[in-house]
Design a protein around this motif. Structure first.
Motif, PDB file in Angstrom:
ATOM      1  N   ALA A 193      31.144   0.350  -9.882  1.00  8.70           N
ATOM      2  CA  ALA A 193      32.866   0.841  -9.122  1.00  8.70           C
ATOM      3  C   ALA A 193      33.158   2.543  -9.281  1.00  8.70           C
ATOM      4  CB  ALA A 193      33.375   1.231 -11.338  1.00  8.70           C
ATOM      5  N   ARG A 194      32.603   3.332  -8.681  1.00 10.22           N
ATOM      6  CA  ARG A 194      32.696   4.106  -7.478  1.00 10.22           C
ATOM      7  C   ARG A 194      33.717   3.455  -5.840  1.00 10.22           C
ATOM      8  NH1 ARG A 194      29.089   6.789  -4.448  1.00 10.22           N
ATOM      9  NH2 ARG A 194      27.304   5.103  -5.317  1.00 10.22           N
ATOM     10  N   ASN A 195      33.408   1.914  -6.013  1.00 11.10           N
ATOM     11  CA  ASN A 195      34.002   1.336  -5.171  1.00 11.10           C
ATOM     12  C   ASN A 195      35.821   1.359  -5.193  1.00 11.10           C
ATOM     13  OD1 ASN A 195      34.457  -0.948  -6.653  1.00 11.10           O
ATOM     14  ND2 ASN A 195      32.623  -2.402  -5.653  1.00 11.10           N
ATOM     15  N   THR A 196      36.327   2.032  -6.040  1.00  8.08           N
ATOM     16  CA  THR A 196      37.163   1.632  -6.629  1.00  8.08           C
ATOM     17  C   THR A 196      38.738   2.346  -6.072  1.00  8.08           C
ATOM     18  OG1 THR A 196      36.739   1.937  -8.866  1.00  8.08           O
ATOM     19  CG2 THR A 196      39.173   1.806  -8.954  1.00  8.08           C
ATOM     20  N   PRO A 197      39.750   1.362  -5.393  1.00  6.69           N
ATOM     21  CA  PRO A 197      40.199   2.597  -4.268  1.00  6.69           C
ATOM     22  C   PRO A 197      41.596   3.818  -5.004  1.00  6.69           C
ATOM     23  CG  PRO A 197      41.035   0.052  -4.601  1.00  6.69           C
ATOM     24  CD  PRO A 197      40.045  -0.353  -5.663  1.00  6.69           C
ATOM     25  N   SER A 198      41.649   4.906  -4.551  1.00  8.56           N
ATOM     26  CA  SER A 198      42.538   5.546  -5.862  1.00  8.56           C
ATOM     27  C   SER A 198      43.524   6.103  -4.249  1.00  8.56           C
ATOM     28  CB  SER A 198      41.820   6.719  -5.989  1.00  8.56           C
ATOM     29  OG  SER A 198      40.630   7.715  -5.274  1.00  8.56           O
ATOM     30  N   ALA A 199      44.653   6.919  -5.008  1.00  4.38           N
ATOM     31  CA  ALA A 199      45.155   7.452  -3.929  1.00  4.38           C
ATOM     32  C   ALA A 199      45.386   8.549  -3.028  1.00  4.38           C
ATOM     33  CB  ALA A 199      46.652   8.157  -5.132  1.00  4.38           C
ATOM     34  N   CYS A 200      44.764   8.066  -1.491  1.00  4.87           N
ATOM     35  CA  CYS A 200      44.618   8.898  -0.947  1.00  4.87           C
ATOM     36  C   CYS A 200      42.857   8.998  -1.371  1.00  4.87           C
ATOM     37  CB  CYS A 200      45.223  10.359  -0.828  1.00  4.87           C
ATOM     38  SG  CYS A 200      46.905  10.383  -0.276  1.00  4.87           S
ATOM     39  N   ASN A 201      42.231   8.702  -1.811  1.00  2.00           N
ATOM     40  CA  ASN A 201      40.392   8.716  -1.237  1.00  2.00           C
ATOM     41  C   ASN A 201      40.123   9.690  -2.495  1.00  2.00           C
ATOM     42  OD1 ASN A 201      38.507   7.696  -1.604  1.00  2.00           O
ATOM     43  ND2 ASN A 201      37.556   8.281   0.425  1.00  2.00           N
ATOM     44  N   ARG A 202      41.477  10.093  -3.229  1.00  2.00           N
ATOM     45  CA  ARG A 202      40.979  11.636  -4.075  1.00  2.00           C
ATOM     46  C   ARG A 202      39.544  10.852  -4.814  1.00  2.00           C
ATOM     47  NH1 ARG A 202      47.030  13.451  -4.056  1.00  2.00           N
ATOM     48  NH2 ARG A 202      47.168  11.052  -3.515  1.00  2.00           N
ATOM     49  N   ALA A 255      47.100   9.535 -12.162  1.00  3.50           N
ATOM     50  CA  ALA A 255      46.089   9.608 -12.667  1.00  3.50           C
ATOM     51  C   ALA A 255      45.860   8.372 -13.670  1.00  3.50           C
ATOM     52  CB  ALA A 255      45.756  10.670 -14.034  1.00  3.50           C
ATOM     53  N   PHE A 256      47.128   8.223 -14.536  1.00  2.00           N
ATOM     54  CA  PHE A 256      46.893   6.461 -14.632  1.00  2.00           C
ATOM     55  C   PHE A 256      46.964   5.686 -14.234  1.00  2.00           C
ATOM     56  CE2 PHE A 256      49.024  10.397 -17.037  1.00  2.00           C
ATOM     57  CZ  PHE A 256      48.348  10.185 -18.209  1.00  2.00           C
ATOM     58  N   ILE A 257      47.032   5.288 -12.777  1.00  2.00           N
ATOM     59  CA  ILE A 257      47.659   4.029 -11.922  1.00  2.00           C
ATOM     60  C   ILE A 257      46.244   4.265 -11.562  1.00  2.00           C
ATOM     61  CG2 ILE A 257      48.098   2.796 -10.655  1.00  2.00           C
ATOM     62  CD1 ILE A 257      50.595   5.118 -10.922  1.00  2.00           C
ATOM     63  N   ASP A 258      45.639   5.397 -11.123  1.00  2.00           N
ATOM     64  CA  ASP A 258      44.536   5.366  -9.984  1.00  2.00           C
ATOM     65  C   ASP A 258      43.164   5.235 -11.991  1.00  2.00           C
ATOM     66  OD1 ASP A 258      45.204   5.771  -8.150  1.00  2.00           O
ATOM     67  OD2 ASP A 258      44.241   7.645  -7.897  1.00  2.00           O
ATOM     68  N   GLY A 259      43.563   6.126 -12.871  1.00  2.00           N
ATOM     69  CA  GLY A 259      42.166   5.204 -13.781  1.00  2.00           C
ATOM     70  C   GLY A 259      42.273   3.479 -14.283  1.00  2.00           C
ATOM     71  N   GLY A 260      43.551   3.136 -14.533  1.00  2.00           N
ATOM     72  CA  GLY A 260      43.798   2.108 -14.891  1.00  2.00           C
ATOM     73  C   GLY A 260      43.192   1.112 -13.717  1.00  2.00           C
ATOM     74  N   MET A 261      42.838   1.462 -12.739  1.00  2.00           N
ATOM     75  CA  MET A 261      42.134   0.525 -11.873  1.00  2.00           C
ATOM     76  C   MET A 261      40.848   0.327 -11.861  1.00  2.00           C
ATOM     77  SD  MET A 261      44.794   0.474  -8.596  1.00  2.00           S
ATOM     78  CE  MET A 261      43.616  -0.812  -7.900  1.00  2.00           C
ATOM     79  N   TYR A 262      40.283   1.886 -12.400  1.00  2.00           N
ATOM     80  CA  TYR A 262      39.307   2.046 -11.813  1.00  2.00           C
ATOM     81  C   TYR A 262      38.249   1.780 -13.071  1.00  2.00           C
ATOM     82  CZ  TYR A 262      34.189   4.535 -12.605  1.00  2.00           C
ATOM     83  OH  TYR A 262      32.967   4.719 -13.176  1.00  2.00           O
ATOM     84  N   ALA A 263      39.303   1.596 -14.258  1.00  2.00           N
ATOM     85  CA  ALA A 263      38.571   0.682 -16.167  1.00  2.00           C
ATOM     86  C   ALA A 263      38.321  -0.849 -15.662  1.00  2.00           C
ATOM     87  CB  ALA A 263      39.540   1.322 -17.236  1.00  2.00           C
ATOM     88  N   MET A 264      39.338  -1.163 -15.053  1.00  2.00           N
ATOM     89  CA  MET A 264      39.103  -2.801 -14.705  1.00  2.00           C
ATOM     90  C   MET A 264      38.027  -3.021 -13.785  1.00  2.00           C
ATOM     91  SD  MET A 264      40.382  -5.674 -15.389  1.00  2.00           S
ATOM     92  CE  MET A 264      39.219  -6.548 -15.517  1.00  2.00           C
ATOM     93  N   ASN A 265      37.930  -2.394 -12.537  1.00  2.00           N
ATOM     94  CA  ASN A 265      35.999  -2.946 -12.395  1.00  2.00           C
ATOM     95  C   ASN A 265      35.283  -2.161 -12.339  1.00  2.00           C
ATOM     96  OD1 ASN A 265      35.699  -3.111  -9.877  1.00  2.00           O
ATOM     97  ND2 ASN A 265      36.040  -1.362  -8.786  1.00  2.00           N
TER      98      ASN A 265
END
Ligand SMILES: Cc1cc2nc3c(=O)[nH]c(=O)nc-3n(C[C@H](O)[C@H](O)[C@H](O)COP(=O)(O)O)c2cc1C
Length: 344
Positions: A193-202, A255-265
């Motif tokens: 799940a570390r491969n989840t995209p995040s805003a500006c890869n932060r 944080a909630f958008i990046d976190g939500g994507m991470y959660a699905m992954n």
């Protein structure tokens, strides 16, 4: 001008004003969000298109679906909710669309609930039967739905197949046997799940894994949405997001958008490693946030995203059907004529 100001005004004074201006900007942005939420959510009122009423109906029938798929379904569960649900369906049919796909499914879940109790010779509250008959009068014939019964083997049979098959085979599983999940499977899932995209890869996401039964039980007691299955969880994963990586008012919800994507992954990664899970909300008010933070040992600089109860499912178990909206309902293709209108 800017350099002159910087030269003549002491830095602490500039910092003081800068901080206050940023604070005011942030408060204004949150007020803007709050107004939209207050007006458009169903916190205060229903709408005249039925969207909020359908959402309430889905929430209520989903509780019934969950009850019907629990490791041990308690006869007579959810009768008050059932009364509300039938009333809401009747109201929806009276004012809106009788053919709505979610109302159809809600009616079928109601019928499944009644059939389940009949088959088990359990006498439901008479008001439920009478309201159900009213619903049939309004709606016509209702075929009972059937929650999904599946074997562990079949549930995990698609974990190495195409994305279409893999993704469609994942569900929220609310039944676990007492087998231990090898910790390596959790570690490997977090690794993928570390491969989840995040805003500006932060990479704001942080993960906490709980293995102590007593602590899991304390956390799940505060969470509150896991009655009937939480006690069977073998491990608990909490996902948070670190706010320190964000730097402007416009990123207040990032944080909630990046976190939500991470959660699905991570849900997919667990499924890939044949660990069953149910994602659980961390929707808190300030009091609950403090309590949860304390019991889970989460830093003040992080916000809760969600938690996942994990376990190995028993040999056979049930899954809530969780009916999805149709593509037509949720998708709008914007024709080019409309695009001209929108950008003019
Ligand atoms: C953010 C979030 C919070 C959720 N919270 C809960 C919860 O507290 N209890 C629960 O039983 N299910 C919870 N669920 C699971 C949903 O009920 C489930 O995802 C939905 O019905 C779709 O079913 P599926 O996951 O099987 O596809 C949650 C799901 C999400 C995405």
């Amino acid at each position: 001008m800017k350099t002159l100001v910087k030269k003549w005004i002491p830095y602490p004074v500039i910092l003081f004003f800068k901080t206050h201006i940023e604070r005011i900007n942030l408060l204004r942005a949150y007020l803007h969000d709050a107004e939209r939420f207050l007006y458009h959510s169903s916190m205060l009122q229903y709408d005249n298109q039925g969207i909020k009423l359908v959402a309430t109906i889905i929430r209520n029938y989903h509780v019934i679906e969950k009850g019907l798929t629990m490791p041990e379904t308690r006869l007579g569960f959810g009768q008050d909710r059932m009364l509300q649900l039938i009333d809401q369906c009747i109201r929806y049919i009276s004012y809106f669309d009788r053919n709505d796909e979610q109302i159809k499914h809600a009616s079928q879940v109601i019928a499944e609930y009644i059939t389940f109790h009949e088959e088990n010779n359990y006498q439901l509250n008479k008001a439920i039967i009478s309201k159900y008959n009213d619903l049939i009068l309004k709606y016509g014939r209702i075929d009972a739905s059937s929650q999904i019964s599946i074997s562990r083997e079949d549930y995990f049979a698609k974990t190495n197949k195409s994305f279409l098959e893999f993704s469609s085979s994942r569900s929220s599983i609310r039944n676990y046997c007492n087998e231990e999940i090898p910790i390596q499977k959790i570690t490997d899932s977090i690794d993928i799940a570390r491969n989840t995209p995040s805003a500006c890869n932060r990479q704001t996401s942080r993960v906490y894994v709980y293995t102590d039964k007593q602590q899991i039980s304390k956390i799940l007691e505060i969470q509150g949405g896991n009655r009937g299955f939480g006690h069977l969880a073998n491990k608990l994963i909490i996902m948070t997001a670190e706010l320190g990586v964000f730097n402007s008012v416009s990123e207040r919800n990032q944080a909630f958008i990046d976190g939500g994507m991470y959660a699905m992954n991570i849900l997919y990664s667990l499924h890939y490693h044949q660990v069953a899970g149910c994602i659980l909300n961390c929707s808190t008010d300030p009091k609950k946030d403090k309590e949860l933070r304390r019991v889970c040992g989460i830093k003040e600089s992080e916000v809760f995203i969600a938690m996942i109860s994990c376990g190995i499912p028993p040999k056979t178990f049930k899954i809530a059907s969780s009916k999805r909206f149709s593509m037509d309902y949720m998708t709008t293709y914007i024709p080019s004529i409309r695009i001209k209108e929108l950008i003019s």
